[in-house]
Design a protein around this motif. Structure first.
Motif, PDB file in Angstrom:
ATOM      1  N   ILE A  99       0.889  -1.524  -0.075  1.00 49.83           N
ATOM      2  CA  ILE A  99      -0.048   0.263  -0.037  1.00 49.83           C
ATOM      3  C   ILE A  99       0.712   1.323   0.023  1.00 49.83           C
ATOM      4  O   ILE A  99       1.693   1.609   0.921  1.00 49.83           O
ATOM      5  N   PHE A 100       0.661   2.124  -1.066  1.00 50.51           N
ATOM      6  CA  PHE A 100       1.495   3.198  -1.057  1.00 50.51           C
ATOM      7  C   PHE A 100       0.499   4.672  -1.059  1.00 50.51           C
ATOM      8  O   PHE A 100       0.000   5.035  -2.197  1.00 50.51           O
ATOM      9  N   PRO A 101       0.369   5.040   0.077  1.00 52.18           N
ATOM     10  CA  PRO A 101      -0.572   6.324   0.105  1.00 52.18           C
ATOM     11  C   PRO A 101       0.537   7.612  -0.139  1.00 52.18           C
ATOM     12  O   PRO A 101       1.417   7.627   0.464  1.00 52.18           O
ATOM     13  N   ILE A 102       0.144   8.509  -1.065  1.00 52.59           N
ATOM     14  CA  ILE A 102       0.780   9.593  -1.522  1.00 52.59           C
ATOM     15  C   ILE A 102       0.270  10.899  -1.512  1.00 52.59           C
ATOM     16  O   ILE A 102      -0.793  11.403  -2.248  1.00 52.59           O
ATOM     17  N   PRO A 103       0.495  11.371  -0.284  1.00 48.16           N
ATOM     18  CA  PRO A 103       0.156  12.973  -0.088  1.00 48.16           C
ATOM     19  C   PRO A 103       0.816  13.833  -1.260  1.00 48.16           C
ATOM     20  O   PRO A 103       2.133  13.685  -1.419  1.00 48.16           O
ATOM     21  N   ILE A 104       0.166  14.592  -1.890  1.00 50.07           N
ATOM     22  CA  ILE A 104       0.542  15.630  -2.839  1.00 50.07           C
ATOM     23  C   ILE A 104       0.130  16.960  -2.341  1.00 50.07           C
ATOM     24  O   ILE A 104      -0.719  17.253  -1.535  1.00 50.07           O
ATOM     25  N   LYS A 105       1.081  17.967  -2.601  1.00 48.78           N
ATOM     26  CA  LYS A 105       0.796  19.481  -2.367  1.00 48.78           C
ATOM     27  C   LYS A 105      -0.042  19.990  -3.193  1.00 48.78           C
ATOM     28  O   LYS A 105       0.191  20.240  -4.490  1.00 48.78           O
ATOM     29  N   GLY A 106      -1.558  20.110  -2.993  1.00 50.82           N
ATOM     30  CA  GLY A 106      -2.616  20.668  -4.008  1.00 50.82           C
ATOM     31  C   GLY A 106      -3.882  20.132  -3.499  1.00 50.82           C
ATOM     32  O   GLY A 106      -4.142  19.797  -2.554  1.00 50.82           O
ATOM     33  N   THR A 107      -4.747  20.220  -4.480  1.00 48.31           N
ATOM     34  CA  THR A 107      -6.181  20.006  -4.340  1.00 48.31           C
ATOM     35  C   THR A 107      -6.427  18.695  -4.776  1.00 48.31           C
ATOM     36  O   THR A 107      -5.571  17.876  -5.512  1.00 48.31           O
ATOM     37  N   PHE A 108      -7.547  18.199  -4.407  1.00 49.12           N
ATOM     38  CA  PHE A 108      -8.196  16.726  -5.013  1.00 49.12           C
ATOM     39  C   PHE A 108      -8.239  16.884  -6.448  1.00 49.12           C
ATOM     40  O   PHE A 108      -7.738  15.891  -6.943  1.00 49.12           O
ATOM     41  N   ASP A 109      -8.618  18.043  -7.062  1.00 46.47           N
ATOM     42  CA  ASP A 109      -8.623  17.957  -8.372  1.00 46.47           C
ATOM     43  C   ASP A 109      -7.180  17.911  -8.817  1.00 46.47           C
ATOM     44  O   ASP A 109      -6.999  17.291 -10.143  1.00 46.47           O
ATOM     45  N   ASP A 110      -6.156  18.287  -8.440  1.00 47.01           N
ATOM     46  CA  ASP A 110      -4.818  18.356  -8.795  1.00 47.01           C
ATOM     47  C   ASP A 110      -4.476  16.740  -8.887  1.00 47.01           C
ATOM     48  O   ASP A 110      -4.059  16.045  -9.847  1.00 47.01           O
ATOM     49  N   ALA A 111      -4.892  16.184  -7.700  1.00 41.76           N
ATOM     50  CA  ALA A 111      -4.593  14.647  -7.538  1.00 41.76           C
ATOM     51  C   ALA A 111      -5.324  13.902  -8.677  1.00 41.76           C
ATOM     52  O   ALA A 111      -4.803  12.949  -9.209  1.00 41.76           O
ATOM     53  N   GLN A 112      -6.478  14.217  -9.077  1.00 39.25           N
ATOM     54  CA  GLN A 112      -7.466  13.686  -9.958  1.00 39.25           C
ATOM     55  C   GLN A 112      -6.621  13.667 -11.617  1.00 39.25           C
ATOM     56  O   GLN A 112      -6.517  12.960 -12.312  1.00 39.25           O
ATOM     57  N   ARG A 113      -6.274  15.083 -11.630  1.00 35.44           N
ATOM     58  CA  ARG A 113      -5.741  15.214 -12.946  1.00 35.44           C
ATOM     59  C   ARG A 113      -4.385  14.573 -13.234  1.00 35.44           C
ATOM     60  O   ARG A 113      -4.222  13.792 -14.404  1.00 35.44           O
ATOM     61  N   ILE A 114      -3.417  14.362 -12.172  1.00 38.06           N
ATOM     62  CA  ILE A 114      -2.132  13.603 -12.354  1.00 38.06           C
ATOM     63  C   ILE A 114      -2.738  12.142 -12.733  1.00 38.06           C
ATOM     64  O   ILE A 114      -2.197  11.510 -13.572  1.00 38.06           O
ATOM     65  N   VAL A 115      -3.667  11.365 -12.097  1.00 33.33           N
ATOM     66  CA  VAL A 115      -4.139  10.012 -12.154  1.00 33.33           C
ATOM     67  C   VAL A 115      -4.690  10.151 -13.648  1.00 33.33           C
ATOM     68  O   VAL A 115      -4.373   9.157 -14.260  1.00 33.33           O
ATOM     69  N   LYS A 116      -5.411  10.982 -14.191  1.00 34.27           N
ATOM     70  CA  LYS A 116      -6.114  11.019 -15.522  1.00 34.27           C
ATOM     71  C   LYS A 116      -4.834  11.036 -16.623  1.00 34.27           C
ATOM     72  O   LYS A 116      -4.843  10.334 -17.736  1.00 34.27           O
ATOM     73  N   GLU A 117      -3.767  11.925 -16.171  1.00 37.95           N
ATOM     74  CA  GLU A 117      -2.551  11.968 -17.255  1.00 37.95           C
ATOM     75  C   GLU A 117      -1.803  10.817 -17.354  1.00 37.95           C
ATOM     76  O   GLU A 117      -1.443  10.371 -18.360  1.00 37.95           O
ATOM     77  N   ILE A 118      -1.623  10.064 -16.050  1.00 37.20           N
ATOM     78  CA  ILE A 118      -1.021   8.696 -16.170  1.00 37.20           C
ATOM     79  C   ILE A 118      -1.809   7.628 -16.996  1.00 37.20           C
ATOM     80  O   ILE A 118      -1.252   6.860 -17.792  1.00 37.20           O
ATOM     81  N   PHE A 119      -2.986   7.610 -16.952  1.00 36.74           N
ATOM     82  CA  PHE A 119      -3.935   6.627 -17.297  1.00 36.74           C
ATOM     83  C   PHE A 119      -4.026   7.096 -18.907  1.00 36.74           C
ATOM     84  O   PHE A 119      -4.203   6.186 -19.762  1.00 36.74           O
ATOM     85  N   GLY A 120      -3.941   8.205 -19.268  1.00 34.83           N
ATOM     86  CA  GLY A 120      -3.986   8.685 -20.728  1.00 34.83           C
ATOM     87  C   GLY A 120      -2.866   8.375 -21.372  1.00 34.83           C
ATOM     88  O   GLY A 120      -3.114   8.239 -22.553  1.00 34.83           O
ATOM     89  N   ASP A 121      -1.827   7.848 -20.717  1.00 32.10           N
ATOM     90  CA  ASP A 121      -0.263   7.566 -21.364  1.00 32.10           C
ATOM     91  C   ASP A 121      -0.518   6.046 -21.830  1.00 32.10           C
ATOM     92  O   ASP A 121      -0.295   5.302 -20.909  1.00 32.10           O
ATOM     93  N   ALA A 122      -1.123   5.602 -22.989  1.00 24.81           N
ATOM     94  CA  ALA A 122      -1.332   4.178 -23.346  1.00 24.81           C
ATOM     95  C   ALA A 122      -0.151   3.326 -22.713  1.00 24.81           C
ATOM     96  O   ALA A 122      -0.384   2.027 -22.421  1.00 24.81           O
ATOM     97  N   GLU A 123       1.175   3.847 -23.205  1.00 23.16           N
ATOM     98  CA  GLU A 123       2.460   3.003 -23.015  1.00 23.16           C
ATOM     99  C   GLU A 123       2.568   2.751 -21.488  1.00 23.16           C
ATOM    100  O   GLU A 123       2.618   1.914 -21.131  1.00 23.16           O
ATOM    101  N   ALA A 124       2.234   3.861 -20.848  1.00 24.65           N
ATOM    102  CA  ALA A 124       2.652   3.699 -19.250  1.00 24.65           C
ATOM    103  C   ALA A 124       1.407   2.788 -18.519  1.00 24.65           C
ATOM    104  O   ALA A 124       1.760   1.863 -17.936  1.00 24.65           O
TER     105      ALA A 124
END
Ligand SMILES: *Cc1c(COP(=O)(O)O)cnc(C)c1O
Length: 456
Positions: free
Chosen positions: A184-209
């Protein structure tokens, strides 16, 4: 066996396990069953059975791929661990007024019902395919904790959950960071929930990754979560005394529309239901929708019921699909309209069995106090939104979506007590483990690469 199609009509129908593994459909839509099966008689009348048995009978209608024994084992693993039996007790407060307690799972909120099952289905998938998975998600609190408890210690699965540092409640953070599980890897980031959501979307959007890292999602659009939640409406109904079964109103504290949509599915499958009340907080997009047929998001405002602070209710698209008579092209066109204009207008909208209520922050405090004074019962701030404008001519079942001990400060404001729960007290003795990262996708991706399960 039933196949699953996208709400936007694209692609070909897929199997139950394919819909589960994919989460989102390739055309951006949400999976729905091609046809809704009828509930068997013993799920519509008679007495409640053990929860896992009801869940088995229900999923048998949807999952044609597992052998009966395999499915039964998955249900036992998912619902056998809840601290109380039955898993979803129905508590009577008054003549015709009941509370369905959905907070007896490991994280004390109803999301455990969906995510315990999701965790066991992921484990089953790892066994069948021999491939490890890495679950990635963002959370504003309850979902992340429930996902972590659904997968903690499961072999072949690692879980990476991003959350906004300092913006979730200390107890919610402890539920994520004090599991003691190495996967289990809980990852606090400096930012809002929307920032966290955006990062997740960006990584999922990279088909290779996505492919290389065997990434899987846990968000509330997964059909399995919705189906899992439909089971407790059946379970609630079967616990009602015979004389209370004629005009049942389920009152559902609502954010993403997943929980109340599950109720609607159970109703469509034959569960006798007269009314479904969509109870919102001050973020009242759905209240406005059910009164106007216009879905128009505005700014999210923080409230005392944070898990309902939502303006884009992702599961709403599933209801649209049925409002549009299961015409995927019509839904696709409404969703394009939404992307362009920021709103959806449903022509000739008919709310059907839905009604909606709204409860602002003062109302939450007042409802907690009133329920406590009248019935000597403590509701959490989300459940409190359900105690708004109740009609005493009906049998009313209010869903208690979280344990009050998860929100001690709000309860204290209302009634001067801070409720506790042994599982939360135990967390205070464990040292938290967390992996703070900068709020950018590259850093998160690199972290996942280093810690991923099943690295080549
Ligand atoms: C998630 C959540 C809700 C909202 O449920 P939806 O399925 O998103 O409508 C309500 N109460 C609590 C405690 C929650 O965690």
């Amino acid at each position: 066996m039933i196949k699953y199609v996208s709400t936007r009509g694209g692609g070909s129908p897929v199997s139950f396990l394919e819909a589960f593994a994919a989460g989102l459909a390739p055309d951006g839509g949400l999976y729905v069953p091609q046809r809704l099966p009828r509930l068997p008689t013993d799920l519509r009348r008679g007495d409640a059975q053990p929860y896992a048995a009801e869940a088995f009978d229900f999923f048998r209608l949807f999952d044609g791929e597992h052998q009966g024994e395999e499915l039964a084992a998955i249900m036992d693993a998912s619902y056998g661990s809840f601290s109380d039996d039955p898993n979803a007790p129905l508590v009577q407060l008054d003549q015709g007024l009941f509370v369905l307690e959905l907070f007896h799972g490991p994280t004390l909120a109803f999301k455990d019902f969906g995510l315990q099952l999701l965790g066991n289905l992921f484990q089953d998938q790892i066994r069948r395919t021999g491939e490890a998975i890495n679950v990635l998600g963002a959370t504003s609190g309850d979902t992340g904790a429930a996902a972590i408890h659904g997968l903690a210690g499961k072999e072949g699965a690692n879980v990476f959950i991003l959350y906004p540092e300092g913006r979730i409640s200390p107890l919610q953070e402890r539920q994520m960071t004090c599991t003691g599980a190495a996967n289990i890897f809980p990852i606090p980031i400096k930012g809002t929930f929307d920032d966290a959501q955006r990062i997740v979307k960006e990584i999922f959007g990279d088909a290779e990754a996505k492919q290389k890292l065997h990434l899987s999602a846990i968000n509330s659009i997964n059909l399995v979560r919705v189906l899992a939640q439909a089971v407790y409406y059946v379970h609630a109904f079967l616990q009602l005394p015979e004389e209370c079964r004629d005009n049942v109103n389920f009152v559902v504290p609502t954010g993403n529309f997943g929980n109340v949509f599950a109720a609607w599915m159970a109703h469509r499958m034959g569960l006798p239901t007269k009314r479904l009340t969509v109870a919102t907080n001050r973020n009242d997009i759905l209240f406005r929708f059910f009164n106007s047929g216009v879905y128009a998001p505005s700014e999210v405002v923080p409230s005392w019921s944070p898990s309902m602070d939502i303006q884009v209710a992702s599961n709403f698209e599933r209801l649209l699909y049925y409002e549009c008579d299961e015409d995927g092209e019509k839904v696709a066109s409404l969703m394009r309209q939404a992307a362009e204009t920021g709103r959806v207008e449903v022509p000739d909208f008919d709310p059907g069995i839905f009604t909606a209520t709204r409860c602002d922050d003062d109302g939450i405090i007042a409802n907690i106090r009133r329920v406590h004074e009248t019935y000597d019962y403590i509701v959490d701030p989300h459940t409190a939104c359900g105690f708004q404008d109740i009609d005493s001519d009906e049998t009313t079942v209010v869903l208690a979506t979280a344990h009050p001990a998860k929100f001690p400060e709000t309860i204290h404001k209302a009634i001067g007590q801070r409720p506790t729960h042994p599982s939360l007290e135990a967390l205070k003795k464990v040292d938290p483990v967390r992996y703070p990262l900068p709020a950018n996708a590259a850093a998160v991706r690199e972290f996942i690469e280093t810690h991923a399960a099943g690295r080549a």
